[in-house]
Write a protein that holds these residues in place. Structure first.
Motif, short mmCIF file in Angstrom:
data_model
loop_
_atom_site.label_atom_id
_atom_site.label_comp_id
_atom_site.label_asym_id
_atom_site.label_seq_id
_atom_site.Cartn_x
_atom_site.Cartn_y
_atom_site.Cartn_z
N THR A 135 0.78 -1.03 0.08
CA THR A 135 -0.16 0.07 -0.04
C THR A 135 0.92 1.15 -0.01
OG1 THR A 135 -0.07 -0.16 2.57
CG2 THR A 135 -1.80 -1.31 1.35
N TYR A 136 0.31 2.26 -0.45
CA TYR A 136 1.05 3.64 -0.43
C TYR A 136 0.08 4.69 -0.32
CZ TYR A 136 3.99 7.20 -2.48
OH TYR A 136 4.78 8.53 -2.63
N GLU A 137 0.49 5.47 0.55
CA GLU A 137 -0.27 6.76 0.97
C GLU A 137 0.47 7.83 0.31
OE1 GLU A 137 -2.47 8.93 4.57
OE2 GLU A 137 -1.21 7.55 4.96
N SER A 138 -0.28 8.51 -0.75
CA SER A 138 0.09 9.78 -1.54
C SER A 138 -0.91 10.77 -1.27
CB SER A 138 0.19 9.29 -2.80
OG SER A 138 -1.08 9.40 -3.34
N PRO A 139 -0.27 12.02 -1.54
CA PRO A 139 -1.40 13.16 -1.62
C PRO A 139 -2.69 13.14 -2.16
CG PRO A 139 1.02 13.91 -2.30
CD PRO A 139 0.84 12.51 -2.20
N ASP A 140 -2.59 12.08 -3.26
CA ASP A 140 -3.78 11.62 -4.02
C ASP A 140 -4.67 10.81 -3.32
OD1 ASP A 140 -2.95 13.65 -6.02
OD2 ASP A 140 -2.08 12.12 -7.07
N GLY A 141 -4.28 9.92 -2.21
CA GLY A 141 -4.87 9.25 -1.51
C GLY A 141 -4.38 7.82 -1.21
N ASP A 147 6.42 3.00 4.65
CA ASP A 147 7.13 3.35 5.92
C ASP A 147 8.21 4.11 5.20
OD1 ASP A 147 9.61 3.51 7.18
OD2 ASP A 147 9.54 1.31 7.90
N GLU A 148 8.28 5.52 5.16
CA GLU A 148 8.84 6.65 4.56
C GLU A 148 10.38 6.56 4.58
OE1 GLU A 148 7.45 10.16 5.28
OE2 GLU A 148 5.04 9.85 4.61
N GLN A 149 10.79 6.06 5.67
CA GLN A 149 12.27 6.01 6.12
C GLN A 149 12.89 5.04 5.47
OE1 GLN A 149 13.95 4.20 9.64
NE2 GLN A 149 14.77 6.30 10.48
N GLU A 150 12.38 3.82 5.38
CA GLU A 150 12.73 2.97 4.68
C GLU A 150 12.82 3.00 3.19
OE1 GLU A 150 14.67 -1.06 4.91
OE2 GLU A 150 14.16 0.55 6.18
N ALA A 151 11.64 3.54 2.73
CA ALA A 151 11.59 3.91 1.28
C ALA A 151 12.68 5.03 0.67
CB ALA A 151 10.15 4.59 0.94
N ARG A 152 12.94 6.01 1.69
CA ARG A 152 14.14 6.84 1.41
C ARG A 152 15.32 6.25 1.24
NH1 ARG A 152 11.61 11.90 5.06
NH2 ARG A 152 9.81 12.24 3.76
N ARG A 153 15.63 5.21 2.40
CA ARG A 153 17.19 4.67 2.48
C ARG A 153 17.06 4.01 1.13
NH1 ARG A 153 18.13 2.37 8.41
NH2 ARG A 153 18.14 4.31 9.52
N ARG A 154 16.05 3.21 0.61
CA ARG A 154 16.27 2.28 -0.49
C ARG A 154 16.45 3.38 -1.88
NH1 ARG A 154 11.54 -2.06 0.46
NH2 ARG A 154 12.34 -3.27 1.95
N LEU A 155 15.85 4.29 -1.95
CA LEU A 155 16.05 5.24 -3.01
C LEU A 155 17.64 5.91 -2.92
CD1 LEU A 155 14.51 6.57 -5.44
CD2 LEU A 155 14.01 8.55 -3.90
#
Length: 821
Positions: free
Chosen positions: A8-14, A347-355
């Protein structure tokens, strides 16, 4: 069950959901694309299509959609490996049992480990095997919900038997073509192939996940070799050939361009110091990449000091801006913390690290030998995800004589695999080319049929003879009457400028301080210190000052560690080199009278430093051994025989024979480990672990271990370090002469939310990092002087100005002034 979701992903669009089928198909397509260029698309695709089968359970869906269970509590990686073990491999008729077993092994370790690191196929003591956990007792364990997974496979539209059969057929074809008949270590190659397949899976998985949340998160870079070649040739046409040295440089460059039509293989570029090999090797790489449609060029440099310099040179030559997406500099892992847990919920922290973890997908990569070797030896997906992007590339190793001896045999097997299996062209560059193929002949280096890219006549080589080597056998202390500092100052007075190269950072600091005490600056000399205690931006500023002074003929003394010996284009009136290995002496000599400014050869002095001032050499065994050979063998020989040339081939051959003899006999070239094993064996057949498993742990007969893979991936991955005891990179407080301030970049990072912009800032912060040894990192952390500046990217910062000296860089023992917490 109903629709199954992967994340799942929570974005500004929902709130958005990615279906499991979409994720498996997307990952499969990416992995196949990554591996297609080397003919391994079906193998990589099978791993990717099956890697997340464990998500097809009610338990995982409740965890994902309703938050039932703690993070990582629902196992989902092993079920795909179970399916591989249960699959039939007969879709294409007769089954080659050995190849089908190898296919099972490779797919199972990749799938089961895709959120962590590759396992030890047999653990280090031979007591257990990873494959023992693919049996019925695990499949029947309720924590895996494997029966439910099998019942839901049809809803995903997957034909597991066909996927595995296709993978086995594909692997069999590649094995027969590239591995079966190879003269090098087959088991080592199979281990590297396992890492390659794992790399394709991990990178495809991360990319598909990132692109679901943000379609532009993972840009695609296509190399435009025509445009880059046009820019290079335009620049090259402006270079002068009006002196004998420049004329030979131009011929070397032309020969490199002419050699670009040669097929993929392992080549050597052996030219004297000052021969222009940096641009000549780039010229070869560009034309070769266009000729053979290579994906990228990877330029590997031994020392941090010249990484940014080389990248800046490439940008100038190719007309690239600082932020151009064509070129990536990667020499620091600051801000690129390891992924330590498994999660599919946003999980924003994990996503940023992976990026932030570099993928090496750009057309031109400038990196270090540390990054290259530690990637190839890694077991963790965060490190290995870029490994597949070494395939079908041109990889240039500058100053190959600086390769750490403890990794020589590993290096030979790695480049053999890259060339023979992954279609990479390898270029080994140096002025003092060691005959790697003749060192430890039990481990082959499979050079191309005609390996030399350039051939120079005796007359052309004679043009580069610009110095005399002057030796002495009596050791000198750094300080005191008649010490090294006084010797350096005297030679600087005689010649107008002097470069002093020493073996240790502590020596460089002490020598600089002593020259200051002797009044070098009051006598008109600019005094510059260079070492890896300084961040890259600081070193660049110091080098710029050195170049300006030497170019204008201003009096200057530069004291440096060996970092100045590789690829730094400066020329001094004389050089004083602390006794070390012959390769280092030759490289230091290349900074003296570099462009033939003096018709008469200038002197390079080789001076032993007293043992009291070089106590730290016991931790740098290669330098210590090289010094011993020079002092006890070659220097006495040169003293007795005036015709013996320390810069000649005979001396180099004698030195290499002496240097490597004991290391070969003691297995020191295979990265020995404290328990008596070595990384080379653990990543190959792993004979000791197989023996223990078969005769001690499972004494059922000599065929108790039936699997093709026995490598101890995890053990080596966690123990291997190119530079032992080197720990984290830390950002220091420094403002470059160009006006870039690390403090301002850190403030931008703290205020920034966009992950891609954070990655851009972290890349800029590479120039402001220093790598610390374990003891220094611990000491500074305990004093509260190193802090974690960014949780998302695990970025450490040295907060003390007092511990970063504007002359010497990091000074761990400095006293703090007015420090408030």
């Amino acid at each position: 069950m109903g629709e199954q979701y992967a994340r799942t992903y929570e974005s500004p669009d929902g709130f958005r959901r990615q279906t499991l089928r979409d994720h498996l198909d997307g990952t499969g397509a990416l992995a196949c694309r990554f591996a297609d260029s080397v003919g391994l698309g079906p193998l990589a695709s099978a791993a990717a299509e099956l890697h997340d089968l464990g998500k097809a359970t009610g338990a995982f869906q409740r965890y994902l959609l309703d938050g039932v269970g703690a993070k990582g509590s629902v196992i989902h990686a092993y079920q795909g490996a179970f399916a591989v073990e249960d699959a039939s491999y007969s879709a294409h008729g007769k089954v080659n049992k050995s190849i089908s077993r190898l296919t099972r092994d490779m797919l199972e370790v990749a799938i089961a480990s895709h959120h962590g690191d590759l396992p030890d196929c047999i653990d280090h003591g031979g007591s257990d095997s990873f494959f023992n956990h693919m049996g019925s007792s695990e499949k029947d364990d309720g924590n895996y919900h494997y029966a439910e997974v099998k019942s839901n496979v049809k809803e995903l539209g997957l034909d597991i038997d066909s996927l595995c059969a296709d993978a086995s057929k594909n692997l069999g074809e590649v094995y027969d073509k590239c591995i079966k008949g190879r003269r090098a270590n087959r088991d080592f190659a199979l281990g590297m192939l396992t890492k390659y397949n794992y790399s394709c899976l991990v990178d495809a998985d991360r990319c598909d996940a990132a692109c679901f949340g943000d379609p532009d998160a993972v840009p695609y870079y296509a190399a435009n070799w025509d445009a880059l070649i046009d820019a290079f040739e335009t620049y090259n046409a402006r270079l002068s050939a009006d002196t004998p040295i420049n004329a030979v440089r131009a011929d070397i460059s032309r020969q490199c361009m002419d050699s670009a039509t040669r097929p993929t293989g392992i080549y050597r570029l052996s030219v004297p110091t000052g021969g222009g090999k940096t641009l000549s090797s780039l010229r070869f790489a560009l034309h070769h990449a266009r000729q053979w449609n290579k994906k990228r060029i990877i330029y590997v440099i031994p020392f941090l000091s010249i990484t940014s310099q080389t990248a800046a040179t490439f940008r100038e030559v190719l007309g690239l801006g600082d932020d151009d997406s064509v070129l990536l500099e990667h020499y620091s892992d600051a801000g690129r913390g390891e992924t330590t847990h498994d999660t599919e919920i946003a999980d924003e922290q994990e996503a940023r690290r992976r990026l932030s973890q570099e993928r090496w997908s750009q057309p031109l990569i400038v990196t270090t030998m540390v990054q290259f070797l530690e990637t190839c030896m890694a077991s963790r997906g965060t490190k290995l995800r870029k490994f597949h992007n070494m395939a079908d590339s041109v990889i240039i190793f500058d100053e190959i004589q600086s390769l750490p001896s403890h990794s020589l045999d590993l290096f030979k097997e790695i480049v053999n695999f890259l060339a023979e299996v992954l279609g990479a062209t390898i270029v080994l560059c140096t002025a003092t080319q060691p005959a790697l193929e003749n060192i430890d002949k039990t481990v082959r280096l499979d050079l191309a049929d005609n390996p030399e890219l350039v051939t120079l006549s005796k007359e052309q080589r004679r043009v580069f003879r610009r110095v005399n080597i002057v030796t002495q056998q009596q050791p000198l202390p750094i300080a005191g009457d008649g010490g090294l500092a006084q010797f350096v100052l005297d030679k600087a007075r005689e010649n107008g400028s002097c470069l002093a190269v020493v073996n240790l950072k502590s020596e460089a600091r002490k020598l600089t301080q002593e020259l200051r005490s002797l009044g070098a600056q009051s006598q008109g000399f600019t005094l510059i210190h260079l070492s890896t205690s300084m961040c890259g931006a600081h070193r660049n500023d110091a080098l710029a000052e050195v170049r300006a002074a030497t170019a204008s003929g201003e009096p200057i003394i530069c004291v440096s560690t060996q970092l100045i010996e590789a690829g730094v284009d400066v020329s001094f009136g004389t050089v004083v080199r602390a006794a070390a290995g012959l390769g280092s002496i030759v490289q230091a000599a290349g900074r003296c009278n570099r462009n033939g400014e003096s018709v008469k050869p200038r002197n390079v002095y080789v001076v032993p430093v007293s043992d009291d001032d070089e106590k730290g050499l016991s931790a740098v065994r290669d330098i210590k051994r090289g010094k011993e050979i020079m002092i006890h063998s070659l220097v006495p020989l040169a003293s007795k025989n005036p015709d013996f040339d320390l810069l000649g081939k005979e001396a180099l051959d004698m030195y290499n024979t002496a240097f490597y003899k004991d290391k070969v006999e003691g297995n020191e070239l295979k990265y020995p480990l404290p328990d008596g094993t070595n990384a080379y064996d653990l990543l190959g057949f792993n004979k000791a672990a197989r023996y223990e498993y078969n005769t001690v742990t499972h004494p059922d007969g000599p065929s108790a271990y039936v699997h093709c893979l026995a490598q101890s991936f995890r053990t080596v991955g966690r123990r291997y370090q190119v530079i032992p005891n080197l720990t984290k990179s830390v950002v220091v407080r420094y403002r470059s002469s160009a006006g870039t301030d690390s403090r301002e970049l850190l403030e931008q990072l703290r205020d920034e939310y966009d992950p891609r912009e954070k990655v851009r800032i972290i890349r800029r912060l590479q120039d402001f990092t220093v790598q610390l040894f374990d003891a220094d990192f611990k000491k500074l952390t305990e004093r509260g002087l190193i802090t974690l500046a960014d949780d998302d990217f695990e970025l450490y910062v040295l907060e003390s100005d007092d511990c970063y000296d504007m002359n010497f860089g990091v000074v761990p023992d400095a006293e703090q002034k007015d420090l408030f917490f």
